[in-house]
Design a protein around this motif. Structure first.
Motif, short mmCIF file in Angstrom:
data_model
loop_
_atom_site.label_atom_id
_atom_site.label_comp_id
_atom_site.label_asym_id
_atom_site.label_seq_id
_atom_site.Cartn_x
_atom_site.Cartn_y
_atom_site.Cartn_z
N MET A 1 -19.79 -6.85 4.63
CA MET A 1 -19.21 -7.73 3.60
C MET A 1 -19.12 -6.96 2.28
N ALA A 2 -17.98 -7.09 1.61
CA ALA A 2 -17.81 -6.41 0.33
C ALA A 2 -18.69 -7.03 -0.75
N LYS A 3 -19.16 -6.20 -1.68
CA LYS A 3 -19.94 -6.69 -2.79
C LYS A 3 -19.00 -7.20 -3.87
N ARG A 4 -19.14 -8.49 -4.19
CA ARG A 4 -18.23 -9.12 -5.14
C ARG A 4 -18.77 -9.08 -6.56
N LYS A 5 -17.87 -8.99 -7.51
CA LYS A 5 -18.28 -9.04 -8.91
C LYS A 5 -18.89 -10.39 -9.24
N VAL A 6 -18.34 -11.45 -8.64
CA VAL A 6 -18.90 -12.81 -8.75
C VAL A 6 -18.97 -13.33 -7.32
N SER A 7 -20.18 -13.60 -6.83
CA SER A 7 -20.34 -13.91 -5.41
C SER A 7 -20.59 -15.38 -5.11
N ASN A 8 -20.75 -16.21 -6.13
CA ASN A 8 -20.96 -17.64 -5.91
C ASN A 8 -19.72 -18.26 -5.27
N PRO A 9 -19.86 -18.98 -4.13
CA PRO A 9 -18.69 -19.61 -3.51
C PRO A 9 -17.92 -20.52 -4.46
N LEU A 10 -18.61 -21.05 -5.47
CA LEU A 10 -17.92 -21.89 -6.45
C LEU A 10 -16.85 -21.08 -7.18
N ALA A 11 -17.08 -19.79 -7.36
CA ALA A 11 -16.09 -18.93 -8.01
C ALA A 11 -14.83 -18.84 -7.16
N LEU A 12 -15.00 -18.78 -5.85
CA LEU A 12 -13.83 -18.74 -4.96
C LEU A 12 -13.03 -20.03 -5.09
N ALA A 13 -13.74 -21.16 -5.20
CA ALA A 13 -13.07 -22.45 -5.36
C ALA A 13 -12.30 -22.50 -6.68
N HIS A 24 -8.62 -26.72 -17.13
CA HIS A 24 -9.87 -26.59 -17.88
C HIS A 24 -11.01 -26.98 -16.93
N PRO A 25 -12.23 -26.59 -17.22
CA PRO A 25 -13.35 -26.83 -16.30
C PRO A 25 -13.52 -28.28 -15.87
N TYR A 26 -13.30 -29.22 -16.76
CA TYR A 26 -13.47 -30.62 -16.38
C TYR A 26 -12.46 -31.00 -15.29
N GLU A 38 -17.26 -30.96 -3.04
CA GLU A 38 -18.68 -30.79 -3.38
C GLU A 38 -19.57 -30.97 -2.17
N ALA A 39 -19.00 -31.51 -1.07
CA ALA A 39 -19.76 -31.63 0.17
C ALA A 39 -19.95 -30.27 0.83
N SER A 40 -19.09 -29.31 0.50
CA SER A 40 -19.15 -27.98 1.11
C SER A 40 -19.51 -26.88 0.12
N ILE A 41 -19.23 -27.09 -1.15
CA ILE A 41 -19.51 -26.09 -2.18
C ILE A 41 -20.35 -26.74 -3.27
N LYS A 42 -21.53 -26.20 -3.50
CA LYS A 42 -22.44 -26.79 -4.48
C LYS A 42 -21.79 -26.80 -5.86
N LEU A 43 -21.76 -27.98 -6.47
CA LEU A 43 -21.04 -28.15 -7.73
C LEU A 43 -21.89 -28.88 -8.74
N ASN A 44 -22.05 -28.26 -9.90
CA ASN A 44 -22.59 -28.96 -11.08
C ASN A 44 -22.00 -28.29 -12.31
N TYR A 45 -22.01 -29.02 -13.42
CA TYR A 45 -21.33 -28.51 -14.61
C TYR A 45 -21.92 -27.20 -15.11
N GLY A 46 -23.24 -27.08 -15.07
CA GLY A 46 -23.88 -25.86 -15.57
C GLY A 46 -23.42 -24.64 -14.81
N LEU A 48 -20.77 -24.41 -12.93
CA LEU A 48 -19.32 -24.24 -13.06
C LEU A 48 -18.97 -23.44 -14.31
N TYR A 49 -19.56 -23.78 -15.45
CA TYR A 49 -19.27 -23.05 -16.68
C TYR A 49 -19.76 -21.61 -16.59
#
Length: 218
Positions: A1-13, A24-26, A38-46, A48-49
């Protein structure tokens, strides 16, 4: 697997959303919730920002504009960059094509199962079975609704989760049966550990594993 600059699955979303249009983020958050992501990718505002900041820092997204709606605070609208598009396609393609070892909490618990008495494990697995059955019913209702609306593709991950949960339920039911009828390999030594107050040795467990598996588990 390639090393990603940002690896959180939320970033892919986030990258996937911004391919559709600048947001915008909201709006990102509300869109994901509307689509039950959010059932598949952990999501919270902190988080996300934090992810948005990281993506911008690495040049995968950029600020498009700052807008204000009525008396609401200003909101920064982000757009995906060309490197961001490339990263999204490459990252998503890798996740779809390359199986990876995922360390689940239930797997970890199973690896340490002899740390609890057999009857207690039986009680806990019975509780898990009931919760799995309820979860399957709830998820199926959502999946059916999305499918009826012609949006199965937007809920395909729920179908995948359903299959995993069905397999898990089947496994849990088998282990419950084996404990109940005493055919689980090594259960004699397991019971002795808690009835006699002394844990069997590694050699004892090895002998118990030889030739004592239940017929339908061979």
């Amino acid at each position: 697997m390639a090393k990603r600059k940002v690896s959180n699955p939320l970033a892919l979303a986030v990258l996937g959303l911004l391919i559709e249009k600048p947001m915008h983020p909201y709006e990102m958050s509300s869109t994901m919730r509307e689509r039950v992501k959010e059932a598949s990718i952990k999501l919270n505002y902190g988080s996300l920002y934090s992810v948005v900041d990281a993506l911008q820092r690495h040049g995968l997204i950029e600020v498009r504009e700052t807008v204000r709606e009525g008396r609401r605070p200003e909101r920064t609208v982000y757009a995906i960059t060309d490197p961001g598009r490339t990263e999204f396609v490459d990252w998503l393609s890798e996740l779809v094509s390359v199986p990876v070892k995922e360390y689940t909490q239930f797997e970890a618990a199973l690896s340490l199962l002899p740390g609890l008495p057999p009857d207690e494990v039986l009680r806990l697995l019975t509780t898990r079975r009931s919760r799995l059955e309820s979860e399957l019913i709830g998820t199926q209702a959502i999946l059916d609704r999305m499918t009826d609306q012609g949006m199965y593709l937007l809920a395909i991950e729920l179908d995948y989760v359903q299959e995993l949960r069905k397999a898990e339920l089947g496994f849990v039911e088998r282990v419950i049966k084996w404990i109940q009828n005493g055919t689980l390999g090594g259960i004699t030594f397991w019971r002795q550990a808690y009835e006699g107050g002394e844990m069997p040795s590694a050699e004892d467990w090895q002998r118990a594993a030889e030739g004592t598996l239940p017929p339908d588990a061979r």
